[in-house]
Design an enzyme around this catalytic site. Structure first.
Site, PDB file in Angstrom:
ATOM      1  N   GLY A 127       0.843  -1.194   0.000  1.00 41.61           N
ATOM      2  CA  GLY A 127       0.000   0.000   0.000  1.00 41.61           C
ATOM      3  C   GLY A 127       0.878   1.245   0.000  1.00 41.61           C
ATOM      4  O   GLY A 127       2.078   1.169  -0.325  1.00 41.61           O
ATOM      5  N   GLY A 174       2.421   3.003   2.230  1.00 40.10           N
ATOM      6  CA  GLY A 174       3.653   2.947   3.035  1.00 40.10           C
ATOM      7  C   GLY A 174       4.755   2.164   2.330  1.00 40.10           C
ATOM      8  O   GLY A 174       5.871   2.661   2.137  1.00 40.10           O
ATOM      9  N   ASP A 181      -8.546  -0.953   1.500  1.00 39.52           N
ATOM     10  CA  ASP A 181      -9.208   0.363   1.632  1.00 39.52           C
ATOM     11  C   ASP A 181      -9.470   1.026   0.278  1.00 39.52           C
ATOM     12  O   ASP A 181     -10.248   1.964   0.194  1.00 39.52           O
ATOM     13  CB  ASP A 181      -8.339   1.306   2.476  1.00 39.52           C
ATOM     14  CG  ASP A 181      -8.334   0.920   3.942  1.00 39.52           C
ATOM     15  OD1 ASP A 181      -8.969  -0.089   4.282  1.00 39.52           O
ATOM     16  OD2 ASP A 181      -7.700   1.625   4.747  1.00 39.52           O
ATOM     17  N   MET A 215     -13.484  -1.311   8.164  1.00 35.18           N
ATOM     18  CA  MET A 215     -12.179  -0.685   7.948  1.00 35.18           C
ATOM     19  C   MET A 215     -12.302   0.487   6.977  1.00 35.18           C
ATOM     20  O   MET A 215     -13.283   0.590   6.234  1.00 35.18           O
ATOM     21  CB  MET A 215     -11.156  -1.701   7.485  1.00 35.18           C
ATOM     22  CG  MET A 215     -10.632  -2.534   8.638  1.00 35.18           C
ATOM     23  SD  MET A 215      -9.250  -3.567   8.167  1.00 35.18           S
ATOM     24  CE  MET A 215      -8.713  -4.151   9.777  1.00 35.18           C
ATOM     25  N   GLY A 216     -11.299   1.315   6.957  1.00 33.69           N
ATOM     26  CA  GLY A 216     -11.311   2.518   6.119  1.00 33.69           C
ATOM     27  C   GLY A 216     -10.737   3.645   6.943  1.00 33.69           C
ATOM     28  O   GLY A 216     -11.434   4.318   7.689  1.00 33.69           O
TER      29      GLY A 216
HETATM   30  O1  F6P Z   1      -4.727  -0.416   5.333  1.00 33.75           O
HETATM   31  C1  F6P Z   1      -5.794  -1.241   5.495  1.00 33.75           C
HETATM   32  C2  F6P Z   1      -6.295  -1.286   6.895  1.00 33.75           C
HETATM   33  O2  F6P Z   1      -7.279  -2.242   6.757  1.00 33.75           O
HETATM   34  C3  F6P Z   1      -6.827   0.002   7.513  1.00 33.75           C
HETATM   35  O3  F6P Z   1      -8.167   0.260   7.196  1.00 33.75           O
HETATM   36  C4  F6P Z   1      -6.645  -0.283   8.979  1.00 33.75           C
HETATM   37  O4  F6P Z   1      -6.549   0.911   9.743  1.00 33.75           O
HETATM   38  C5  F6P Z   1      -5.377  -1.042   9.014  1.00 33.75           C
HETATM   39  O5  F6P Z   1      -5.324  -1.766   7.801  1.00 33.75           O
HETATM   40  C6  F6P Z   1      -5.242  -1.953  10.201  1.00 33.75           C
HETATM   41  O6  F6P Z   1      -4.050  -2.665  10.079  1.00 33.75           O
HETATM   42  P1  F6P Z   1      -3.344  -3.510  11.230  1.00 33.75           P
HETATM   43  O7  F6P Z   1      -4.379  -3.946  12.212  1.00 33.75           O
HETATM   44  O8  F6P Z   1      -2.722  -4.645  10.493  1.00 33.75           O
HETATM   45  O9  F6P Z   1      -2.337  -2.613  11.848  1.00 33.75           O
END
Ligand code: F6P
Length: 365
Positions: A120, A122, A145, A187-188
């Site tokens: 993504g 990052g 997302d 999520m989002g």
């Molecule tokens: O980037 C996708 C995502 O699903 C975001 O919506 C969410 O904040 C994040 O990943 C959570 O990621 P993790 O729990 O792996 O840190």
């Protein structure tokens, strides 16, 4: 470009996982082997597999068989392994160190002519920094997302929408039986695509997204209007990054620079507001990582395959520093530099939001 088995390419998956990652890996391995005779080296746990002692394995069509329909990533991933600001522990102290030069040395030592980074914003940012350090990088976009502007859609998104829609279908029946309000947190982080699309497909009454800060009064008025009607229950879909007008995102954990590492809690905050103002029985369901796991839907498997094939073709064309991009009907590419500049957010005045409002969905505005 080297020919046949002398050509070795590396592949890694970085950031949060998404259904379809294995489909990209499989397509990269097969295309490399079948069309070019190249060797593919899988790197474990994102860039961590290239830091210090490397962690890799040669991937073949044989040892990557049967993974197209599997969720997750056979290579493992992490959303904390940035080589440009790696966390190192020494003499009981934790500090940040730039280990990017050691990654470059390891890539050379492994004789990797090119590196495919599936990630993504990052991970693609990190990939671009390595490209600027001379590594022949190709990026493949990934995020459930769907918030990357340089591609029409990312694999994993449609599967996440299906998962969330299925949950909404189930929650409708129990909400109706109990005349309850059910708040579903999806999520989002910065973009409300999952909430918007699953909310429309799952006939939600209220959809709250990061792009449209909400007014609790509007939300409660909508719920009270339904309470007065024949159907007393309501379904509220809220993206984890949604926030009230003038308020902040619900953050659980930040890093030293103030970046929100983990979000969560907005569902409960919205539920509490509804309970207080309407006096109704409210329940909260947080879908969380269920949206990231499981088998990719058919269209995500196809998109992942097309992305993997294109990534290898970009290497053959020596189009390094580029990211695979889906611009329907074609899979093409864009410079990584450009791809990471802008996020794809829901436009509050878009046709999709207007369509939802036309059928009675409240966005809290
Ligand atoms: O980037 C996708 C995502 O699903 C975001 O919506 C969410 O904040 C994040 O990943 C959570 O990621 P993790 O729990 O792996 O840190």
């Amino acid at each position: 470009m080297k020919k046949g088995a002398n050509m070795r390419i590396g592949i890694l998956t970085g950031g949060g996982d998404a259904p379809g990652l294995n489909g990209v890996i499989r397509a990269v391995v097969r295309t490399s082997s079948i069309r070019y005779g190249w060797k593919v080296i899988g790197i474990f746990d994102g860039f961590e597999g290239l830091m210090g002692k490397t962690n890799t394995k040669e991937l073949t069509p044989w040892n990557t068989r049967g993974i197209l329909f599997r969720g997750g990533t056979i290579l493992g991933t992490t959303n904390r392994g940035n080589p440009f600001a790696a966390t190192v522990a020494s003499k009981g102290k934790i500090s940040e160190k730039d280990l990017s030069d050691s990654v470059v040395r390891n890539i050379k030592r492994l004789r990797l002519e090119a590196l495919i980074v599936i990630g993504g914003d990052g991970s693609l940012n990190i990939a671009n920094r390595f490209f600027n350090k001379g590594i022949k990088v190709i990026g493949v976009p990934k995020t459930i997302d769907n918030d990357l502007s340089a591609t029409y859609v990312t694999f994993g998104f449609k599967t996440a929408v299906e998962t969330a829609t299925d949950a909404l279908d189930k929650l409708h029946t129990t909400a109706e039986s109990h005349h309850r309000v059910i708040v579903v947190e999806v999520m989002g982080r910065y973009a409300g695509w999952i909430a918007l699309e699953a909310g429309i497909a799952g006939s939600a009454d209220v959809i709250l997204i990061p792009e449209i800060p909400y007014d609790m009064k509007q939300v409660c008025d909508k719920i009270l209007e339904r309470k007065k009607s024949d159907c007393k229950s309501s379904i509220v879909v809220v993206a984890e990054g949604a926030r009230p007008i003038g308020g902040e995102m619900a953050v659980i954990e930040k890093d030293a620079s103030g970046y929100a590492l983990r979000l969560g809690g907005v569902g409960n905050a919205v539920a509490e507001g509804i309970r207080r103002s309407t006096g109704m029985d409210v329940r909260v369901t947080v879908l969380g990582h269920i949206q990231r796991g499981g088998s990719p839907c058919a269209s995500d498997r196809i998109l992942a395959t097309r992305y993997g094939v294109k990534a290898v073709e970009l290497i053959a064309e020596e189009k390094f520093g580029h990211m695979v991009s889906y611009q329907p009907p074609a899979v093409t590419s864009v410079p990584l530099e450009k791809a990471i500049q802008k996020m794809k957010l829901v436009a509050p005045d878009s046709e999709l939001v207007a369509a939802a409002e036309s059928v009675g969905v409240c966005f809290g505005r």
